[in-house]
Design an enzyme around this catalytic site. Sequence first.
Site, mmCIF file in Angstrom:
data_model
loop_
_atom_site.group_PDB
_atom_site.id
_atom_site.type_symbol
_atom_site.label_atom_id
_atom_site.label_comp_id
_atom_site.label_asym_id
_atom_site.label_seq_id
_atom_site.Cartn_x
_atom_site.Cartn_y
_atom_site.Cartn_z
ATOM 1 N N ARG A 70 -4.688 10.689 12.423
ATOM 2 C CA ARG A 70 -4.543 12.059 11.920
ATOM 3 C C ARG A 70 -5.871 12.750 11.609
ATOM 4 O O ARG A 70 -5.921 13.945 11.375
ATOM 5 C CB ARG A 70 -3.654 12.061 10.672
ATOM 6 C CG ARG A 70 -2.184 11.885 10.999
ATOM 7 C CD ARG A 70 -1.372 11.536 9.774
ATOM 8 N NE ARG A 70 -1.578 10.163 9.345
ATOM 9 C CZ ARG A 70 -1.117 9.648 8.204
ATOM 10 N NH1 ARG A 70 -0.442 10.412 7.363
ATOM 11 N NH2 ARG A 70 -1.339 8.392 7.891
ATOM 12 N N GLN A 73 -10.103 -7.489 13.506
ATOM 13 C CA GLN A 73 -8.645 -7.576 13.640
ATOM 14 C C GLN A 73 -8.276 -6.848 14.929
ATOM 15 O O GLN A 73 -8.351 -5.624 15.000
ATOM 16 C CB GLN A 73 -7.944 -6.910 12.442
ATOM 17 C CG GLN A 73 -6.418 -7.023 12.522
ATOM 18 C CD GLN A 73 -5.707 -5.967 11.689
ATOM 19 O OE1 GLN A 73 -6.284 -4.949 11.306
ATOM 20 N NE2 GLN A 73 -4.440 -6.182 11.413
ATOM 21 N N LEU A 102 -9.650 -3.148 3.822
ATOM 22 C CA LEU A 102 -8.978 -2.887 5.096
ATOM 23 C C LEU A 102 -9.534 -1.619 5.732
ATOM 24 O O LEU A 102 -9.481 -0.543 5.127
ATOM 25 C CB LEU A 102 -7.468 -2.736 4.880
ATOM 26 C CG LEU A 102 -6.770 -3.851 4.097
ATOM 27 C CD1 LEU A 102 -5.262 -3.638 4.116
ATOM 28 C CD2 LEU A 102 -7.116 -5.215 4.666
ATOM 29 N N GLY A 128 -10.339 1.009 2.887
ATOM 30 C CA GLY A 128 -11.627 1.679 3.084
ATOM 31 C C GLY A 128 -11.537 3.194 3.094
ATOM 32 O O GLY A 128 -12.554 3.874 3.219
HETATM 33 C C1 UD1 Z 1 -0.115 1.494 2.746
HETATM 34 C C2 UD1 Z 1 0.973 0.659 2.041
HETATM 35 C C3 UD1 Z 1 1.764 1.585 1.128
HETATM 36 C C4 UD1 Z 1 0.847 2.272 0.134
HETATM 37 C C5 UD1 Z 1 -0.288 2.985 0.861
HETATM 38 C C6 UD1 Z 1 -1.320 3.445 -0.147
HETATM 39 C C7 UD1 Z 1 1.572 -1.123 3.573
HETATM 40 C C8 UD1 Z 1 2.584 -1.613 4.532
HETATM 41 N N1 UD1 Z 1 1.812 0.064 3.007
HETATM 42 O O1 UD1 Z 1 0.557 2.430 3.548
HETATM 43 O O2 UD1 Z 1 2.745 0.834 0.429
HETATM 44 O O3 UD1 Z 1 1.572 3.169 -0.656
HETATM 45 O O4 UD1 Z 1 -0.952 2.083 1.776
HETATM 46 O O5 UD1 Z 1 -2.264 4.276 0.442
HETATM 47 O O6 UD1 Z 1 0.592 -1.805 3.343
HETATM 48 N N2 UD1 Z 1 -5.153 -1.245 8.293
HETATM 49 C C9 UD1 Z 1 -5.781 -2.286 8.934
HETATM 50 N N3 UD1 Z 1 -5.103 -2.972 9.898
HETATM 51 C C10 UD1 Z 1 -3.819 -2.692 10.232
HETATM 52 C C11 UD1 Z 1 -3.185 -1.624 9.566
HETATM 53 C C12 UD1 Z 1 -3.878 -0.917 8.590
HETATM 54 O O7 UD1 Z 1 -6.929 -2.593 8.653
HETATM 55 O O8 UD1 Z 1 -3.288 -3.379 11.096
HETATM 56 C C13 UD1 Z 1 -5.880 -0.507 7.252
HETATM 57 C C14 UD1 Z 1 -6.038 0.960 7.547
HETATM 58 O O9 UD1 Z 1 -7.244 1.183 8.253
HETATM 59 C C15 UD1 Z 1 -6.073 1.566 6.140
HETATM 60 C C16 UD1 Z 1 -5.245 0.605 5.309
HETATM 61 O O10 UD1 Z 1 -5.142 -0.591 6.068
HETATM 62 O O11 UD1 Z 1 -7.389 1.580 5.626
HETATM 63 C C17 UD1 Z 1 -3.847 1.137 5.004
HETATM 64 O O12 UD1 Z 1 -3.180 1.362 6.206
HETATM 65 P P1 UD1 Z 1 -2.298 2.652 6.402
HETATM 66 O O13 UD1 Z 1 -1.685 2.607 7.761
HETATM 67 O O14 UD1 Z 1 -3.063 3.859 6.026
HETATM 68 O O15 UD1 Z 1 -1.154 2.341 5.334
HETATM 69 P P2 UD1 Z 1 -0.168 3.367 4.696
HETATM 70 O O16 UD1 Z 1 0.872 3.727 5.683
HETATM 71 O O17 UD1 Z 1 -0.926 4.444 4.059
#
Ligand code: UD1
Length: 430
Positions: free
Chosen positions: A15, A77, A8, A106
């Site tokens: 931030r 996406q 992902l 990622g």
């Molecule tokens: C996510 C998890 C959380 C976990 C944490 C670990 C979910 C809902 N939560 O939270 O339980 O403890 O990771 O680090 O999954 N991304 C996409 N498309 C989207 C949204 C996000 O590709 O629509 C990618 C982001 O670029 C990132 C990853 O997914 O690489 C995680 O997304 P992020 O928003 O950082 O999730 P957290 O809030 O950290």
Amino acid sequence: MGIKSIILAAGKGTRMKSEKSKVLHCIFDKTFLGYVLDAVNDTHMIEQSYVIVGHRAEDVENFLNDNYSNNTKAILQSPQLGTGHAVSMVYPELENYNGEVLILCGDTPLITSDTLSDFIFAHKNNKADITVMSAVLDNPFNYGRIVRNLDQTLKKIVEEKDATKEEKQIQEINAGIYCVNWGKVKQAFLELKTNNAQNEYYLTDIISWGVKNKLNVQAYTIKDNSEIIGINSKIQMAEASKILNRRNLEKLMKDGVTIVDPDTTWISADTKIGTDTTVFPSVYISGKNTIGSNCKIGPMAHIRGNVEIGNNVRIGNFVEVKNSTIKDNTNVSHLSYVGDSDLGSHVNIGAGTITANYNPVTKVKNRTIIGNYANTGSNSVLVAPIELEEGAFVAAGAVATKNVKAWALALGRAPMKIFENWVSNKNKEG
Ligand code: UD1
Ligand code: CA
């Protein structure tokens, strides 16, 4: 074994306060995404990776095409509706696939291939349908919490923003790495809902979905918590860099490299160094390099990547080396720049020697070739393309623009004139 992976990388990374994609930020000249893909590929269990791109999609896609085109595909996406939505983008690609899928993010460059391998093996040994990687943290703030039943079986994952006061006390968190049996779990992605605090499709909801559908859902608790650090800000990036560096240094020290001051020495994971080489304080080595045995590096040297150094080589203070090969027993001891160059063995590069490798008019970089036993005097400039043959000598202060034959002397300075009593005569004129 033919597992697929989904990485992902579509999120904005707000931030980081950057114009760049978060996953293209670098530690030691290597992107976060590069670290993750290398860890995935080094398990030798993944045959194909899908990288979910969104924010700055084109940049990430170009990076993948340039570096990982053989087994990696970018999937767009847009808009980004959450981590569950991100994974569902791969649904059309994997419609008829029923094997295992490793899912990770990622922005976790510290994850290692050993941990990913152990994780996949645990998933297989448990005959699990879903395995989530967890970690027990002193400060679990902001992570999704792993909620277990009284008998310790998994119940669900709850995000910080959705958690009750009691749930927020849970210290076992979701590391964001999953292994799933795609055939059994893919249906979940058609059923995810957005009834949560962030109005997003949460990937984490596959846990409760799996439990509800009587799948075998397991957690694997990681041993080294530092591996799962997700980088969200420049402060976290600096912290992660330090941990990564320390890991690299410890590996080198275990393998017999002397590092005088680990606190001020930076060496990339892709740098190999032979036994009994000493690295002095304030050395910075990035990119891919090989350094032999019994060398002395630094203090205060900068090796910038694509550098191959033999044995018994001295790279001294304030020396910068880039994209070059240096054979055994050669010295580049002080204040020199060696770029795009091939140095033989027993070469002596005098203080302040500069290889002028770049022509700013043509924008072409040319090579400097220096044969065995050649010498350069202090403050000489070697204007590439140029070759100093075996034993050639470029005298101090020369600007060498022509090749120098074997064992010849190249002198490139105006003869010194001496004016007797010049100072005292000036004083008398006073
Ligand atoms: C996510 C998890 C959380 C976990 C944490 C670990 C979910 C809902 N939560 O939270 O339980 O403890 O990771 O680090 O999954 N991304 C996409 N498309 C989207 C949204 C996000 O590709 O629509 C990618 C982001 O670029 C990132 C990853 O997914 O690489 C995680 O997304 P992020 O928003 O950082 O999730 P957290 O809030 O950290
Ligand atoms: Ca989020």
